[in-house]
Structures are given as C-alpha cells and as structure tokens.
Design an enzyme around this catalytic site. Sequence first.
Site, PDB file in Angstrom:
ATOM      1  N   GLY A  73       0.804  -1.216   0.000  1.00  0.00           N
ATOM      2  CA  GLY A  73       0.000   0.000   0.000  1.00  0.00           C
ATOM      3  C   GLY A  73       0.836   1.264   0.000  1.00  0.00           C
ATOM      4  O   GLY A  73       0.497   2.248  -0.675  1.00  0.00           O
ATOM      5  N   SER A  74       1.947   1.277   0.718  1.00  0.00           N
ATOM      6  CA  SER A  74       2.792   2.478   0.778  1.00  0.00           C
ATOM      7  C   SER A  74       3.399   2.794  -0.582  1.00  0.00           C
ATOM      8  O   SER A  74       3.473   3.961  -0.985  1.00  0.00           O
ATOM      9  CB  SER A  74       3.903   2.308   1.825  1.00  0.00           C
ATOM     10  OG  SER A  74       3.356   2.263   3.128  1.00  0.00           O
ATOM     11  N   ASN A 154      -7.089   4.484   9.439  1.00  0.00           N
ATOM     12  CA  ASN A 154      -6.501   3.309  10.078  1.00  0.00           C
ATOM     13  C   ASN A 154      -6.509   3.382  11.602  1.00  0.00           C
ATOM     14  O   ASN A 154      -6.415   2.354  12.270  1.00  0.00           O
ATOM     15  CB  ASN A 154      -5.062   3.108   9.579  1.00  0.00           C
ATOM     16  CG  ASN A 154      -4.228   4.369   9.682  1.00  0.00           C
ATOM     17  OD1 ASN A 154      -4.609   5.414   9.149  1.00  0.00           O
ATOM     18  ND2 ASN A 154      -3.111   4.300  10.359  1.00  0.00           N
ATOM     19  N   GLN A 182      -7.438   0.354   4.265  1.00  0.00           N
ATOM     20  CA  GLN A 182      -8.268  -0.151   5.360  1.00  0.00           C
ATOM     21  C   GLN A 182      -9.693  -0.477   4.912  1.00  0.00           C
ATOM     22  O   GLN A 182     -10.421  -1.179   5.623  1.00  0.00           O
ATOM     23  CB  GLN A 182      -8.328   0.876   6.499  1.00  0.00           C
ATOM     24  CG  GLN A 182      -6.999   1.124   7.187  1.00  0.00           C
ATOM     25  CD  GLN A 182      -6.542  -0.044   8.038  1.00  0.00           C
ATOM     26  OE1 GLN A 182      -7.327  -0.858   8.505  1.00  0.00           O
ATOM     27  NE2 GLN A 182      -5.239  -0.134   8.251  1.00  0.00           N
ATOM     28  N   HIS A 204      -2.277  -7.620   2.699  1.00  0.00           N
ATOM     29  CA  HIS A 204      -2.241  -8.169   4.053  1.00  0.00           C
ATOM     30  C   HIS A 204      -3.314  -7.584   4.978  1.00  0.00           C
ATOM     31  O   HIS A 204      -3.443  -8.000   6.122  1.00  0.00           O
ATOM     32  CB  HIS A 204      -0.848  -7.994   4.675  1.00  0.00           C
ATOM     33  CG  HIS A 204      -0.512  -6.592   5.091  1.00  0.00           C
ATOM     34  ND1 HIS A 204      -0.430  -6.210   6.409  1.00  0.00           N
ATOM     35  CD2 HIS A 204      -0.231  -5.489   4.359  1.00  0.00           C
ATOM     36  CE1 HIS A 204      -0.112  -4.930   6.472  1.00  0.00           C
ATOM     37  NE2 HIS A 204       0.013  -4.474   5.245  1.00  0.00           N
ATOM     38  N   THR A 240      10.703  -7.991 -11.409  1.00  0.00           N
ATOM     39  CA  THR A 240      10.077  -9.305 -11.568  1.00  0.00           C
ATOM     40  C   THR A 240       8.924  -9.446 -10.585  1.00  0.00           C
ATOM     41  O   THR A 240       9.067  -9.162  -9.394  1.00  0.00           O
ATOM     42  CB  THR A 240      11.105 -10.429 -11.331  1.00  0.00           C
ATOM     43  OG1 THR A 240      12.169 -10.265 -12.272  1.00  0.00           O
ATOM     44  CG2 THR A 240      10.473 -11.796 -11.511  1.00  0.00           C
ATOM     45  N   CYS A 328       2.691   1.555  11.748  1.00  0.00           N
ATOM     46  CA  CYS A 328       3.875   2.169  11.143  1.00  0.00           C
ATOM     47  C   CYS A 328       4.519   3.204  12.045  1.00  0.00           C
ATOM     48  O   CYS A 328       5.606   3.679  11.771  1.00  0.00           O
ATOM     49  CB  CYS A 328       3.509   2.805   9.806  1.00  0.00           C
ATOM     50  SG  CYS A 328       2.854   1.611   8.629  1.00  0.00           S
TER      51      CYS A 328
END
Length: 396
Positions: A73-74, A154, A182, A204, A240, A328
């Site tokens: 996401g970041s 979040n 979220q 995740h 990749t 975070c």
Amino acid sequence: MNKKTVYMDYAATTYTKPEVLEEMIPYFNQYFGNPSSIYSISRETKKAIDMSRDRVAKALNADRSEIYFTGGGSEADNWAIKGIAFAHKNKGNHIITTKIEHHAVLHTCEYLEKYHGFEITYLDVNEEGIISLEDLKNAITDKTILVTIMFGNNEIGSIQPIKEIGAICKEKNVFFHTDAVQAVGNVKVDVKDMNIDLLSLASHKFYGPKGVGALYIRKGIRIHNLVHGGGQEKARRAGTENVAGIVGMGKAIELATEDIEKHQSRILPLREKLIKGLLEIPHTRLNGPTGDKRLPGNVNVCFKFIEGESILLMLDAMGICASSGSACTSGSLDPSHVLLAIGLPHEIAHGSLRLTIGDGTTEEDIDYVLEKVPTIIQRLRDMSPLYDEFIKGDGK
C-alpha cells in the site's frame, strides 16, 4: 501452560487464510518461471497473474487493464501521488490532502513540498475525523492537480464521503486518489460509482500475504513511473513480479469481497459490544464516529490519566495483541497526529488504545478483553500521579 492469545490488531495486519496459502504454494516450487520468459512454466505464471488482475478488478468494479501490482500500500500511495505530481506539474503544483492521512501519504506530500516546490493543503477534520466538503471545494484552485484523501482511517475508523469527494473532483477536473488500504474487504468499494481516479490497496489487510499491493489507475490517466528498469506491468512498474504474492492477493480479495454484508453483519455486533463495555470504564472516550460512518472492525478509545504504551505492555502480558494507533508509528513517543487533528489534547491522546477485530474474532475474545481491560486501567491509574491529583481534587 500456554498463554491465551487474543488478536485485536487486524488493522495492523491480518493472518493469511489457509485457502489463500494453498493457492499460493505451487507458485513457489512448481510454477516458478519468470513471467517475462516464453516457455510453458512461465506462461503458467503469466496466466496466474492475469487471473489475479481480473479478481482485483472485479472487486473494485474496474477493468483489468487498470490494475497494477505493487510491493504494498505504501508503494501504491507513493506512486499515485508522485506519479500524478510529476506528470502534471505543467498544469499546476497544488495538492490537497487531510491532516489524518497515513504517513505514506503525508510524508510523500511533505517530500514534494520540501524538494520539488509543490504546495500542499492539509484539510482539517471534525471531531469525528471527517472532512467538510465545503472546505474541499474552497481549497481547490486553478493550480490544483490532485486530491488525495483516505477512504477509511486506520486509527479511528472514520469513513470519508468518498462518492461526494469524487464528484467534486470530477466537476473541478482534478484527479482524485484514495488510500483504500483499510477499506477494501471491509466496506463496498466501487471506483466507477465513486468517481475514483486512483486507488491504493494492500493484500495483508484482507487476509492475503504481506509485501504485495495494487494501484488502480483509471484508463487514460497520464502518470509517471515510480520504479524503472523493466517492462513489467505494461512497462509501468519495473521488477520481476511477486507471483505467489499476487496469486494470494487475488484469492484473498475474492474471498473478502464476495459477501461484504455477511462480513459486516458478523463483525458489527462484536464491535458494538466492545465499545459499550469499554465506555463503562470511567473517564473513557470513544474516538471517531459511530454507526456506518466507522469501519466495521475499528474501536479506538482514550483512557484519561494514563499512557497507551503502558496499557499495551500489560495487555500483552495477558495475551491480548492491541495497538495505540498506526503500526507504522508504533515506535514513536509522540501522540497520534490523528487524535490531535480531531481536537484531543496531548495528555489525553497519549492514553489511546486501538482494538480492531476481524474474521478470527469470537464473542469469547470480546468477553476476555472486557474482563481484563478494566483491571489494567485501574491498576495503571492507581500508579498515576495525574489520577491521584484528580481524586484529591473534586474528582470531576
């Protein structure tokens, strides 16, 4: 004897569901070919990536050609904001965001402001953590190129009026990006209906593997690349592909979005029971909105006279995994920027506790937390000079 473990930090990360892991495994050791190669085992990996792209697109009501896989996401937030900023700086240098964004958005905006001369407007939020649409309209100028506002917060779970924001941006001819990390899997997300131009998500957060995410980019949008070096993702994101991760995310998002209403109908009563029980503890306040303006699994409260870090350590000793805010920033001693933005003073913001529930949460888990938390709070207050002063005063 093993300590009982109750996981209450689903906003930080979720476990990978067994059926997701099962679908991933062959792409570690059987279909391990590089998707850019032309032989048969590589064609299998390419096919698997395409299937996952279809699954993600379906979950968002997007076209498969609009989905680009990222490392999380970041990265997706960074790409959306920097990519639009650099591609459209000839039109303008003004970006609008809010004071309660995830740091992946805030730090990216600060970077553009500090090193590239962009002007950033940070919108205020009300005490529920929701922006004013009037403030947004008034902030847009002829130099504005991007509005980036998160879907659901979040920390305090506030859901922004995304469809209305999208409509304003469309009318003003400004790109609209939303960090929906979220939201996906918890509430209905429809990029077409909501006029979303760019959307970030992370696997995740909805029972997929870590280290993989996606950026939705509406067809026709010009955006600079963030990662250079190869022709992957239609030459827009080099490197990749994380094939097994992408496969897992595709399966996870399919499971998470096939029946959002069923998911909510199970989670919401647990959330409400948890909120009700916690608010029975004296001098406790709920942070963020109530009802359907709040993410289904989010509970965030502040306990006066004590610090959140102490609560977390004592909860951990009792096997309860919780948070005082964003995963975070868990190493930071500063109070949450989100809690300060909704108007809490520093001394109260320091006593925050975030409990987030998910598919593995049971009613017994809620009961266990509601049994242990009041004891912990009382024990910490008994050691608190602030609480002692309060009691020696008028106790109000």
